[in-house]
Design an enzyme around this catalytic site. Structure first.
Site, PDB file in Angstrom:
ATOM      1  N   GLU A 143      -3.393   3.144   1.450  1.00 21.50           N
ATOM      2  CA  GLU A 143      -2.827   3.576   0.161  1.00 21.50           C
ATOM      3  C   GLU A 143      -3.165   5.043  -0.104  1.00 21.50           C
ATOM      4  OE1 GLU A 143      -3.798   1.176  -3.361  1.00 21.50           O
ATOM      5  OE2 GLU A 143      -3.843   3.033  -4.506  1.00 21.50           O
ATOM      6  N   CYS A 191      -5.324  -0.345 -11.201  1.00 31.76           N
ATOM      7  CA  CYS A 191      -4.509  -1.502 -11.568  1.00 31.76           C
ATOM      8  C   CYS A 191      -5.246  -2.297 -12.642  1.00 31.76           C
ATOM      9  CB  CYS A 191      -4.297  -2.348 -10.322  1.00 31.76           C
ATOM     10  SG  CYS A 191      -3.548  -3.926 -10.661  1.00 31.76           S
ATOM     11  N   SER A 195     -10.042  -6.434   3.334  1.00 36.09           N
ATOM     12  CA  SER A 195      -9.533  -6.025   2.018  1.00 36.09           C
ATOM     13  C   SER A 195     -10.615  -5.318   1.215  1.00 36.09           C
ATOM     14  CB  SER A 195      -9.054  -7.270   1.252  1.00 36.09           C
ATOM     15  OG  SER A 195      -9.105  -7.031  -0.145  1.00 36.09           O
ATOM     16  N   CYS A 239       3.819  -1.571  -4.039  1.00 36.94           N
ATOM     17  CA  CYS A 239       3.440  -2.080  -5.360  1.00 36.94           C
ATOM     18  C   CYS A 239       3.801  -1.037  -6.434  1.00 36.94           C
ATOM     19  CB  CYS A 239       1.935  -2.335  -5.361  1.00 36.94           C
ATOM     20  SG  CYS A 239       1.252  -2.592  -6.982  1.00 36.94           S
ATOM     21  N   HIS A 253      -8.225   4.414   3.588  1.00 38.66           N
ATOM     22  CA  HIS A 253      -7.400   3.292   3.141  1.00 38.66           C
ATOM     23  C   HIS A 253      -5.943   3.741   3.207  1.00 38.66           C
ATOM     24  CE1 HIS A 253      -5.577   0.221   0.631  1.00 38.66           C
ATOM     25  NE2 HIS A 253      -6.678  -0.505   0.782  1.00 38.66           N
ATOM     26  N   ASN A 310     -10.613  -4.229  -1.883  1.00 41.13           N
ATOM     27  CA  ASN A 310     -10.847  -4.681  -3.253  1.00 41.13           C
ATOM     28  C   ASN A 310     -11.599  -6.000  -3.288  1.00 41.13           C
ATOM     29  OD1 ASN A 310      -8.998  -6.971  -4.440  1.00 41.13           O
ATOM     30  ND2 ASN A 310      -7.723  -5.880  -2.963  1.00 41.13           N
ATOM     31  N   HIS A 331       0.807  -1.229   0.000  1.00 39.38           N
ATOM     32  CA  HIS A 331       0.000   0.000   0.000  1.00 39.38           C
ATOM     33  C   HIS A 331       0.837   1.274   0.000  1.00 39.38           C
ATOM     34  CE1 HIS A 331      -3.341  -2.528   0.640  1.00 39.38           C
ATOM     35  NE2 HIS A 331      -3.163  -2.737   1.918  1.00 39.38           N
TER      36      HIS A 331
END
Lengths: 262, 262
Positions: A107, A171, A199, A77, A105, A201, A55
């Site tokens: 990220e 992504c 999570s 990532c 979040h 996603n 993240h």
């Protein structure tokens, strides 16, 4: 994940991750067995090596890690790094920034921490109506966001800004996974989504599937599969969140096959 | 229009417009009475003064007018000039360009003539699927385009480009007019749209109103009003294209009131 395992082998002691490495409790447990400790605050890491998870990390934590002279393994990532790059680029060039994502979040928190200008995080179209107007608006997305929401927010923002500059930072694997999950959900009578309950996603994946196939269930492990879900159902569909390790997916698949053959 | 009238007073002879000054036959006829001649090709203008109309002029015609040493009155609409500016800006900065508009409209033809890179003109969403993919895509619109179409094309292009940079060049007055026309159409039993049959923005206005109120009729002048349209109808709505002179609107309004009072 692979990077973290490698690091665990090289640095058997004093190896920490800042927050759980990925949003999957089983994978984190596995790493724990290798001696990797999870610390939620950089202050709690006395010395040694810190792994920055996929993240990414906030500017504040980055500075603190450097001050403390911790050895840093940056496992951010590369797709997330790209989102950082474009967010900073737009910020530096005088664009007000919309981040399509979840404000809390990690990220998004990390991306946001490097920006100097106006930033808003939105996860629904209505929020855009309450913002602006803007002369120059930049838009990026949290990498695992829904592409449809991203498109809707871009469309809406056109009513509020003279210039809209969009970098699609979602992504590609996430977009493809969502599209494929929808196609699978259309063809089956029951859909199983595997991934951490923490999570984002995975939750979005489950929500997208549920819209198509109401008999959609999320599990973290094979043990959670309920035989009743599968009873009297034809084809069963299977998908998994971005951070779900492949061994968990394989276990769930085997268990579904076993339950169906009973 | 005002600019052209002023010019007609100052330059009573040898005054030409390149193409009809605006897409309204009655206004053009009125200017004809003042001695302003319409020429469709710059080659047909021997000498004197040429008025570049609101739609703007192509690079080729601009060069020829200069070569012929014609006196130039540039009546290009400032909103159209802005669209030229942003199209050139994106072109110069390496963006492939999508113009949302009618490929054969003189405004679009003129904008396009100054560009050196990849340009596509699209008037529907399906066309976008056949184009791209792009690394860097710039999008602008013909100034009198439908804002909804513009939004749909931007949304679709997000699937085909990594970066999408949008300048909303739609004339704000046009957008407001379209929105207001929709609101009027919702409240009436018959809708009259006034404007040239050769005016794209008037046709779009009529199409938008017809979606809401099937009893929508376009007229160029008061004479074309059909009493049957108004018979047994409650409220009548009225709107007009961008280039419709106010005296025509007033005439139509009076005639509607007269017919309704019979």
């Amino acid at each position: 994940m692979e990077m973290a395992l490698e690091a665990a082998e090289k640095h058997p002691a004093r190896l920490y991750t800042l927050g759980p490495l990925i949003h999957n409790p089983q994978a984190v447990e596995f790493l724990g067995g290798l001696g990797v400790k999870v610390k939620n605050r950089i202050e709690s890491i006395p010395e040694g090596t810190v792994i920055f998870r996929s993240h990414g990390v906030s500017l504040k934590d980055l500075k603190k890690a450097k001050e403390k002279k911790l050895h840093i393994i940056d496992a951010t990532c590369p797709i997330v790094k790209k989102a950082h790059f474009f967010a900073n680029y737009l910020d530096r060039h005088g664009y007000a920034l919309l981040i399509v994502g979840d404000a809390y979040h990690p990220e998004v928190e990390a991306i946001r921490s490097y920006l100097k200008g106006e930033v808003e995080v939105v996860d629904n179209v209505e929020a855009v109506y309450r913002l602006g107007p803007w002369e120059k608006l930049g838009i990026i997305a949290q990498t695992t966001q829904s592409f449809n929401l991203f498109k809707e927010i871009v469309t809406t923002s056109l009513e509020k800004a003279k210039e809209v500059r969009v970098f699609n930072t979602i992504c590609h694997a996430t977009t493809i996974r969502q599209k494929e999950a929808v196609e699978i959900a259309r063809k089956v009578e029951c859909m199983i989504v595997i991934g951490g309950y923490n999570s984002g996603n995975t939750q979005r994946l489950a929500a997208i599937c549920r819209e198509i196939q109401p008999s959609t269930y999320q599990v973290e492990t094979a043990r959670e599969l309920n035989p009743k879900w599968l009873a009297k159902k034809g084809k069963i569909g299977l998908t998994a969140g971005a951070s779900t390790p492949s061994w968990i997916i394989k276990e769930v698949e085997s268990e579904i096959r076993r339950l169906k053959s009973l």
